[in-house]
Every structure is written in structure tokens, then in C-alpha cells.
Design an enzyme around this catalytic site. Structure first.
Site, mmCIF file in Angstrom:
data_model
loop_
_atom_site.group_PDB
_atom_site.id
_atom_site.type_symbol
_atom_site.label_atom_id
_atom_site.label_comp_id
_atom_site.label_asym_id
_atom_site.label_seq_id
_atom_site.Cartn_x
_atom_site.Cartn_y
_atom_site.Cartn_z
ATOM 1 N N ALA A 63 0.687 -1.060 0.143
ATOM 2 C CA ALA A 63 0.114 -0.170 0.127
ATOM 3 C C ALA A 63 0.860 1.266 0.043
ATOM 4 C CB ALA A 63 -0.953 -0.123 1.223
ATOM 5 N N GLY A 108 0.778 -4.956 1.096
ATOM 6 C CA GLY A 108 -0.524 -4.990 0.214
ATOM 7 C C GLY A 108 -0.342 -5.848 -1.226
ATOM 8 N N GLU A 111 -0.466 -9.378 -0.019
ATOM 9 C CA GLU A 111 -1.975 -9.571 0.128
ATOM 10 C C GLU A 111 -2.854 -9.621 -1.111
ATOM 11 O OE1 GLU A 111 -1.831 -6.260 2.733
ATOM 12 O OE2 GLU A 111 -2.636 -7.686 4.410
ATOM 13 N N GLU A 131 4.468 -5.035 7.587
ATOM 14 C CA GLU A 131 3.648 -3.910 8.300
ATOM 15 C C GLU A 131 4.060 -3.653 9.557
ATOM 16 O OE1 GLU A 131 2.535 -6.411 6.220
ATOM 17 O OE2 GLU A 131 0.956 -5.674 4.979
#
Ligand code: DAK
Length: 261
Positions: A63, A108, A111, A131
Site C-alpha cells: 500500500a 498489500g 496480500e 507492516e
């Protein structure tokens, strides 16, 4: 679209996240464009999707940390929902989605690859959930999908340590199905997608649904889910043709493409 490209090759759709300057990091615009691209896929024509990143360095490096750095609690939750909704759309998309992971798949990015049905990667791919080193938890389903894919012990180790793993280790723990030289990755993804696309589409879709829905149920319920989706294939043109073709003793006959009917 600014950051998402969509190309059709035969019955295969190829979605490329193209924000190379930021290693294809997911900002709100990328997520919105990905969502719109999925909504635009013609399911009468397309039978398998490939999802990849532009360039030779990164699939998706996570992200967008710049965008996330100033979020309030409420905005963070909304950003997480935007990602979760589009990732879930991929996971439950009616046709299979192959992630062709061509480099970094961090946070992300890892993911996103895990919301796809199948992952293959290039030799330079790097996977990880960094993270906790940034002061947050994985927010796009990482705590859930990684544990389901590689088991809770390995998922906890990767998430708690925030250690990245290379392609060979990702293959060893079952996070990816195969590793290819970078130059061969897309050809391998396209070959796999074309192989899926030539099979009976209703049956392939029902297989995806049976596996996904069954994994969320106990075995008794899961077998009922399978029975219903199995039954659903009967009386279709493709089921009648596929079985009639097998039973036909004329070995000269050439198999016709399935009709998706
Ligand atoms: N976001 C924004 N920009 C990024 C980025 C990212 N995730 N990753 C790379 N970039 C940018 C860099 O800032 C740099 O930009 P410029 O300086 O050129 O403007 C450019 O891409 C090239 O990166 P580097 O110069 O760093 O390239 P290197 O080859 O040296 O290093 C790297 C590559 C992938 C090792 C490194 O860039 C890196 O460590 N990137 C960050 C990886 C990372 O930590 N990813 C996880 C992000 S956290 C949630 C929702 C979602 C999430 C969590 C919660 N909720 C709301 C609940 C998800 C979180 C994440 O994904």
C-alpha cells in the site's frame, strides 16, 4: 485509466498495475481503477484473468506509505475497506485469476497476490508482510489469507518478524506454485490461463466457487456445496458435448471449443 492497464488476448484478460515510479504501490486511485477494471471484464468472452505489475522490479511494493502516513483512524479504516473490497472481489471473481508476481510483493502486494486463485513468480520475486515494522498490522487480509495458504506457524513467523522471503522460499512453503526466469513469467502465465480457458467455463467457475465456499464451511456442509455445484453442470450444452465427445468412438473427430452454455 492512469495506473491500470487491461489487455485481452483471446479468452484471457491481462490486468497490469502500472505505477512503476512507486514500484506499483497501491494508492486509492490504483484501488479504484482496479475495481473498475474488474467490473469491465466481459464475462461472456473472458475465461481467465492474469494480474501482474509493470516493469521487471516489482509486482506491487505494498500500500502507498506516503498516502497512509497521514491517515486518521477513520480514514485508515476506510482505506482498509477499499482494499479489502477489491481484493475480495478478485477472490470471489467468477473466473480464475492468476497472479504473475514479477518482483516485490510486499505488504498489500503480497496480500493482493493472495487474493488471486494461483500465484506464479519470477526468480527475483520477494514476498513479505513488513507492516509491523511500520507500526501497523497487515490490513488487506494478510493475517487471514497467509495463514490459510501456508499454515498459521509460518504465517505468524513471517508477519511477526516482518522478514521478506525470496522466490525459492515462497515456493518451498507453498505460497507460489512455480518460479520462472523473469523473461518467461508472462508466457508461462498466459499458457496456464489459456489451458484453463479451453476447459468448460461453467465447470471451471463452479470449481472455483466450490473450493472457495467449501473452505469456509465444515466438511459436511462443504460436500453439500460441492454436490449442488456438480449438479448445476448437468444439462448444460458443455456437459452434454464434453461427455458425448468422450463416448464417441470416432477418433478422427476434433474437439470443438466449449460454448459457455
Ligand atoms: N509506498 C509508496 N512508495 C513506495 C513504496 C510504497 N509501499 N514502495 C516503494 N515506493 C517508492 C519509493 O519511495 C521510491 O520513490 P522515490 O523516492 O523514487 O520517489 C520508489 O518507489 C523506488 O523505491 P526505492 O528507491 O525504495 O527502491 P529500492 O529498490 O531501494 O527498494 C523496496 C525497494 C521495495 C525494498 C523498498 O521500496 C521498500 O521497502 N518499499 C516499501 C515496502 C513496504 O514496506 N511495503 C509495505 C507497505 S505497508 C491497512 C491497509 C493496508 C495495509 C495496512 C493496513 N488498513 C487501512 C487497515 C497495507 C500496508 C502495506 O502494504
Amino acid at each position: 485509466m492512469e495506473f491500470v492497464l487491461y489487455e485481452v488476448k483471446g479468452q484471457v484478460g491481462i490486468i497490469t498495475i502500472s505505477r512503476e515510479k512507486a514500484l506499483n504501490a497501491l494508492n486509492s486511485t490504483v484501488l479504484e481503477e482496479l475495481d473498475k477494471t474488474l467490473d469491465g471484464v466481459d464475462l461472456n468472452e473472458i475465461r481467465c484473468l492474469i494480474l501482474t505489475g509493470a516493469g521487471e522490479k516489482s509486482f506491487v511494493a505494498g500500500a502507498d506509505i506516503g498516502e497512509m502516513s497521514t491517515l486518521t483512524k477513520a480514514e485508515g479504516e476506510a482505506f482498509g475497506k477499499k482494499g479489502n473490497d477489491v481484493f475480495r472481489k478478485i477472490e470471489t471473481f467468477p473466473i480464475p485469476v492468476i497472479a504473475a508476481v514479477n518482483g516485490f510483493a510486499l505488504g498489500g502486494g503480497c496480500e493482493l497476490s493472495m487474493s488471486c486463485d494461483i500465484r506464479i513468480c519470477s526468480e527475483n520475486a520477494v514476498f513479505g508482510q513488513p507492516e509491523v515494522g511500520l507500526g501497523i498490522t497487515p490490513g488487506f487480509g494478510g493475517t487471514q489469507r497467509l495463514a490459510r495458504l501456508v499454515g498459521p506457524g509460518m504465517a505468524k513467523q513471517m508477519i511477526y518478524t516482518a522478514r521478506n522471503i525470496k522466490a525459492d522460499e515462497a515456493f518451498r512453503i507453498g505460497l507460489v506454485n512455480a518460479v520462472y526466469p523473469q523473461a518467461e513469467l508472462m508466457a508461462a502465465a498466459e499458457k496456464m490461463a489459456a489451458g484453463i480457458a479451453k476447459n468448460a467455463p461453467i465447470a471451471v467457475r463452479n470449481c472455483k466457487k466450490a473450493i472457495n465456499d467449501g473452505l469456509e464451511a465444515d466438511m459436511d456442509e462443504a460436500l453439500v456445496i460441492e454436490e449442488k455445484l456438480f449438479g448445476d453442470c448437468f444439462e448444460t450444452e458443455d456437459q452434454k458435448y464434453g461427455m458425448a465427445f468422450f463416448l464417441d468412438k470416432n477418433k478422427e473427430k476434433v474437439k470443438e471449443p466449449f460454448q459457455n452454455k
